[in-house]
Design a protein around this motif. Structure first.
Motif, PDB file in Angstrom:
ATOM      1  N   SER A 114       6.160  15.024  -3.910  1.00  0.00           N
ATOM      2  CA  SER A 114       7.549  15.186  -4.335  1.00  0.00           C
ATOM      3  C   SER A 114       8.491  14.430  -3.395  1.00  0.00           C
ATOM      4  N   GLY A 115       7.927  13.774  -2.409  1.00  0.00           N
ATOM      5  CA  GLY A 115       8.696  12.959  -1.484  1.00  0.00           C
ATOM      6  C   GLY A 115       7.756  12.129  -0.635  1.00  0.00           C
ATOM      7  N   PHE A 116       8.211  10.938  -0.272  1.00  0.00           N
ATOM      8  CA  PHE A 116       7.402  10.028   0.531  1.00  0.00           C
ATOM      9  C   PHE A 116       8.362   9.123   1.275  1.00  0.00           C
ATOM     10  N   ASP A 117       8.277   9.116   2.607  1.00  0.00           N
ATOM     11  CA  ASP A 117       9.204   8.318   3.404  1.00  0.00           C
ATOM     12  C   ASP A 117       8.483   7.700   4.590  1.00  0.00           C
ATOM     13  N   VAL A 118       8.357   6.374   4.598  1.00  0.00           N
ATOM     14  CA  VAL A 118       7.768   5.671   5.732  1.00  0.00           C
ATOM     15  C   VAL A 118       8.824   5.555   6.813  1.00  0.00           C
ATOM     16  N   ARG A 119       8.503   6.073   7.982  1.00  0.00           N
ATOM     17  CA  ARG A 119       9.436   6.032   9.114  1.00  0.00           C
ATOM     18  C   ARG A 119       9.274   4.774   9.950  1.00  0.00           C
ATOM     19  N   LEU A 176      -2.715   4.439  -8.063  1.00  0.00           N
ATOM     20  CA  LEU A 176      -3.966   4.570  -7.318  1.00  0.00           C
ATOM     21  C   LEU A 176      -4.712   3.254  -7.137  1.00  0.00           C
ATOM     22  N   ASP A 177      -4.712   2.399  -8.151  1.00  0.00           N
ATOM     23  CA  ASP A 177      -5.429   1.126  -8.022  1.00  0.00           C
ATOM     24  C   ASP A 177      -4.778   0.242  -6.967  1.00  0.00           C
ATOM     25  N   ALA A 178      -3.468   0.091  -7.023  1.00  0.00           N
ATOM     26  CA  ALA A 178      -2.771  -0.727  -6.034  1.00  0.00           C
ATOM     27  C   ALA A 178      -2.847  -0.101  -4.648  1.00  0.00           C
ATOM     28  N   HIS A 233       0.834  -1.208   0.000  1.00  0.00           N
ATOM     29  CA  HIS A 233       0.000   0.000   0.000  1.00  0.00           C
ATOM     30  C   HIS A 233       0.866   1.255   0.000  1.00  0.00           C
ATOM     31  N   TRP A 234       1.837   1.333   0.892  1.00  0.00           N
ATOM     32  CA  TRP A 234       2.665   2.537   0.985  1.00  0.00           C
ATOM     33  C   TRP A 234       3.582   2.682  -0.213  1.00  0.00           C
ATOM     34  N   HIS A 235       4.057   1.576  -0.763  1.00  0.00           N
ATOM     35  CA  HIS A 235       4.865   1.643  -1.989  1.00  0.00           C
ATOM     36  C   HIS A 235       4.015   2.196  -3.138  1.00  0.00           C
ATOM     37  N   ALA A 236       2.776   1.710  -3.249  1.00  0.00           N
ATOM     38  CA  ALA A 236       1.873   2.198  -4.303  1.00  0.00           C
ATOM     39  C   ALA A 236       1.530   3.671  -4.079  1.00  0.00           C
TER      40      ALA A 236
END
Length: 127
Positions: free
Chosen positions: A62-67, A22-24, A13-16
């Motif tokens: 422009s950025g996405f980081d799961v902590r 959007l579908d994934a 989910h977070w990778h998508a």
């Protein structure tokens, strides 16, 4: 659903989400899922509405980081940072699962702020 299966679903989910698929991204939600944004007082009813809302956002991240992702049983929490136009927001997502799908999510958004100098002797910066 096992802990490993939920963790795998969350990772997908977070990778998508990060890649704009959007579908994934919305495959994790039950059709009648509810998503709450307490700070704006909004409730989104249903996976389709949630996907449409996110699909119509005027900007792409422009950025996405799961902590961190942590959970047990049917309750899982993800802390992440998302940036739009280079401006980051700290987000906490609380997801409740039933039968392997998210039935309720609450998301809290917060803009970062500078640490006040008066408490510097008791703290250290987070990497």
């Amino acid at each position: 659903m096992s802990k490993e299966a939920i963790r795998h679903a969350l990772d997908a989910h977070w990778h998508a989400s990060a890649s704009g698929d959007l579908d994934a991204e919305h495959a994790i939600y039950e059709d009648n899922a509810i998503c709450d944004y307490p700070q704006s007082g909004e409730r989104i009813h249903g996976r389709r509405n949630l996907q449409a809302l996110r699909g119509h956002h005027p900007d792409k991240p422009s950025g996405f980081d799961v902590r961190r992702i942590q959970g047990e049983g049917n309750l899982w929490i993800t802390e992440y940072t998302i940036a739009y136009k280079g401006r980051p927001s700290c987000v906490v997502s609380i997801m409740e699962f039933r039968d392997g799908k998210v039935v309720h999510e609450t998301q809290y958004f917060s803009d970062p702020f500078a640490a006040p100098a008066w408490r510097s002797q008791w703290v250290s910066p987070i990497a």
